[in-house]
Design an enzyme around this catalytic site. Structure first.
Site, PDB file in Angstrom:
ATOM      1  N   HIS A 199       0.837  -1.204   0.000  1.00 17.66           N
ATOM      2  CA  HIS A 199       0.000   0.000   0.000  1.00 17.66           C
ATOM      3  C   HIS A 199       0.875   1.258   0.000  1.00 17.66           C
ATOM      4  O   HIS A 199       0.559   2.243  -0.673  1.00 17.66           O
ATOM      5  CB  HIS A 199      -0.908   0.028   1.237  1.00 17.66           C
ATOM      6  CG  HIS A 199      -1.893  -1.092   1.310  1.00 17.66           C
ATOM      7  ND1 HIS A 199      -1.770  -2.144   2.183  1.00 17.66           N
ATOM      8  CD2 HIS A 199      -3.029  -1.332   0.606  1.00 17.66           C
ATOM      9  CE1 HIS A 199      -2.778  -2.972   2.030  1.00 17.66           C
ATOM     10  NE2 HIS A 199      -3.564  -2.518   1.075  1.00 17.66           N
TER      11      HIS A 199
ATOM     12  N   GLN B 260     -17.952  -7.639  -0.474  1.00 14.47           N
ATOM     13  CA  GLN B 260     -17.035  -8.417  -1.312  1.00 14.47           C
ATOM     14  C   GLN B 260     -16.563  -9.699  -0.625  1.00 14.47           C
ATOM     15  O   GLN B 260     -15.724 -10.407  -1.156  1.00 14.47           O
ATOM     16  CB  GLN B 260     -15.851  -7.565  -1.773  1.00 14.47           C
ATOM     17  CG  GLN B 260     -14.872  -7.164  -0.697  1.00 14.47           C
ATOM     18  CD  GLN B 260     -13.848  -6.156  -1.219  1.00 14.47           C
ATOM     19  OE1 GLN B 260     -14.140  -4.989  -1.446  1.00 14.47           O
ATOM     20  NE2 GLN B 260     -12.619  -6.600  -1.444  1.00 14.47           N
TER      21      GLN B 260
ATOM     22  N   VAL C 273       4.651  -5.467  -4.674  1.00 18.00           N
ATOM     23  CA  VAL C 273       5.829  -5.413  -3.793  1.00 18.00           C
ATOM     24  C   VAL C 273       5.996  -6.798  -3.178  1.00 18.00           C
ATOM     25  O   VAL C 273       5.015  -7.425  -2.743  1.00 18.00           O
ATOM     26  CB  VAL C 273       5.656  -4.343  -2.692  1.00 18.00           C
ATOM     27  CG1 VAL C 273       6.850  -4.332  -1.748  1.00 18.00           C
ATOM     28  CG2 VAL C 273       5.463  -2.964  -3.321  1.00 18.00           C
TER      29      VAL C 273
ATOM     30  N   LEU D 237       3.459  -9.203  -1.058  1.00 15.67           N
ATOM     31  CA  LEU D 237       2.910  -8.677   0.195  1.00 15.67           C
ATOM     32  C   LEU D 237       1.391  -8.682   0.131  1.00 15.67           C
ATOM     33  O   LEU D 237       0.793  -8.362  -0.899  1.00 15.67           O
ATOM     34  CB  LEU D 237       3.407  -7.255   0.437  1.00 15.67           C
ATOM     35  CG  LEU D 237       4.903  -7.083   0.678  1.00 15.67           C
ATOM     36  CD1 LEU D 237       5.181  -5.709   1.280  1.00 15.67           C
ATOM     37  CD2 LEU D 237       5.476  -8.160   1.576  1.00 15.67           C
TER      38      LEU D 237
ATOM     39  N   SER E  81      -2.214  -8.324   3.004  1.00 15.84           N
ATOM     40  CA  SER E  81      -2.693  -8.158   4.391  1.00 15.84           C
ATOM     41  C   SER E  81      -2.932  -9.517   5.032  1.00 15.84           C
ATOM     42  O   SER E  81      -2.941  -9.647   6.249  1.00 15.84           O
ATOM     43  CB  SER E  81      -3.986  -7.351   4.400  1.00 15.84           C
ATOM     44  OG  SER E  81      -3.762  -6.112   3.783  1.00 15.84           O
ATOM     45  N   ARG E  82      -3.163 -10.544   4.207  1.00 14.26           N
ATOM     46  CA  ARG E  82      -3.461 -11.877   4.742  1.00 14.26           C
ATOM     47  C   ARG E  82      -2.203 -12.669   5.114  1.00 14.26           C
ATOM     48  O   ARG E  82      -2.321 -13.715   5.742  1.00 14.26           O
ATOM     49  CB  ARG E  82      -4.311 -12.669   3.748  1.00 14.26           C
ATOM     50  CG  ARG E  82      -5.723 -12.111   3.601  1.00 14.26           C
ATOM     51  CD  ARG E  82      -6.576 -12.972   2.690  1.00 14.26           C
ATOM     52  NE  ARG E  82      -7.977 -12.591   2.737  1.00 14.26           N
ATOM     53  CZ  ARG E  82      -8.601 -11.828   1.836  1.00 14.26           C
ATOM     54  NH1 ARG E  82      -7.912 -11.337   0.824  1.00 14.26           N
ATOM     55  NH2 ARG E  82      -9.885 -11.538   1.959  1.00 14.26           N
TER      56      ARG E  82
HETATM   57  O1  PAF Z   1      -8.049  -4.254  -2.892  1.00 10.69           O
HETATM   58  C1  PAF Z   1      -8.733  -3.918  -1.919  1.00 10.69           C
HETATM   59  O2  PAF Z   1      -8.216  -3.633  -0.843  1.00 10.69           O
HETATM   60  C2  PAF Z   1     -10.239  -3.861  -2.048  1.00 10.69           C
HETATM   61  O3  PAF Z   1     -10.709  -4.863  -2.862  1.00 10.69           O
HETATM   62  C3  PAF Z   1     -10.763  -2.484  -2.511  1.00 10.69           C
HETATM   63  C4  PAF Z   1     -10.274  -2.134  -3.908  1.00 10.69           C
HETATM   64  C5  PAF Z   1     -10.300  -1.404  -1.543  1.00 10.69           C
HETATM   65  C6  PAF Z   1     -12.279  -2.488  -2.529  1.00 10.69           C
HETATM   66  O4  PAF Z   1     -12.817  -2.766  -1.282  1.00 10.69           O
END
Ligand code: PAF
Length: 286
Positions: free
Chosen positions: A40, A64, A179, A187, A189-190
């Site tokens: 990020h 989602q 990255v 990389l 988050s999981r």
């Molecule tokens: O990639 C993500 O973190 C998510 O799918 C997004 C694009 C922020 C939509 O919730």
């Protein structure tokens, strides 16, 4: 460094962004679900280098996630996320609550027909409908000049790009290189859910993708042979359960008869209960 201003209401962030654009400022948007990491940070740094105003959104989007997916255990690390935003020069953070994004009688969704049921969409029904819906809402809440997405989520980036084209959304969609850790692991988050031994196995995904790339560079043009190579390599990894290994055109998200043009080689696999995705995009000469 100055702490970013945090907004929770759509009207307030929109007013701020519209005012900036009226003053001629270029606005960059980085949509996220928080749990921010160096991937990020790279999106934010790209936005920072190219725009006058950088907005990061932090919202764990319920629509989602499937019913048996990890919405509840998705990491929520707002204080650390704000610190990362501050150290990367973010101007505004938009962090709405669920009711702000989805009022109780919400009933409008966006789908990119056909593209949402292949690759990750095949095993995550409804996932891309949720992604497209929230991203379009974010584009309306934050009418930026340009939005930045990571290439690790290649299908997401391609679907959003197509949605923007099809619905004439006035925003430029940019993708930023994945990255990786030094061992090749993309990389995510999981990744924090991986055990020690799963962490040791995880880089095998990128190694297999690299091998697939070398095969294409060496002249292989049959997608089914590349897919078999990936399946063979990954089925030998202890504890890894392959979801899919596919080779598709970025123009159609379908497997071509013969490789040519921009090609996405994509893998999704489980290590324990953690689902990892990764890919390589290559330009294949006919
Ligand atoms: O990639 C993500 O973190 C998510 O799918 C997004 C694009 C922020 C939509 O919730």
């Amino acid at each position: 460094m100055i702490a970013p201003r945090v907004f929770q209401k759509i009207d307030e962030i929109r007013r701020e962004v519209v005012a900036g654009r009226q003053r001629g400022l270029r606005v960059g948007l980085v949509p996220t679900m928080g749990a921010l990491h160096a991937g990020h940070a790279s999106l934010i740094q790209t936005a920072r280098a190219e725009c006058d105003v950088v907005v990061v959104t932090i919202f764990v989007n319920p629509t989602q996630f499937g019913p048996n997916e990890d919405f509840d255990r998705y990491p929520r690390t707002f204080a650390e996320d704000l610190a990362l935003c501050e150290s990367n020069g973010v101007d505004y953070v938009f962090a709405p609550d669920r009711a702000e994004m989805y009022p109780p009688d919400f009933r409008t969704y966006v789908t990119v027909e056909g593209w949402d049921s292949v690759l990750c969409g095949a095993s995550r029904p409804g996932h891309f409908r949720g992604v497209c819906t929230v991203v379009l809402k974010l584009f309306h809440a934050i009418p930026a000049d340009v939005a930045y997405f990571g290439r690790k989520d290649a299908q997401q980036w391609l679907i959003i790009r197509r949605m923007v084209r099809d619905l004439n959304v006035p925003i430029e969609v940019r993708s930023v290189e994945t990255v990786r850790e030094p061992n090749g692991l993309a990389l995510s988050s999981r990744n924090r859910f991986l055990s020690e031994s799963e962490r040791r196995q995880a880089p095998a995904i990128y190694s297999a993708l690299q091998e697939a790339k070398r095969a294409v560079e060496g002249g292989e043009r049959r997608p089914e042979i590349i897919e078999k190579l990936l399946r063979d390599r990954l089925s030998a990894v202890p504890g890894l359960r392959l979801d899919y290994a596919e080779v598709v055109s970025t123009e159609t998200l379908r497997r071509p008869v013969k490789l040519g043009g921009e090609t996405l080689i994509a893998v999704a696999a489980f290590l324990g209960s953690t689902r990892l995705i990764d890919n390589i995009i290559i330009d294949v000469s006919p």
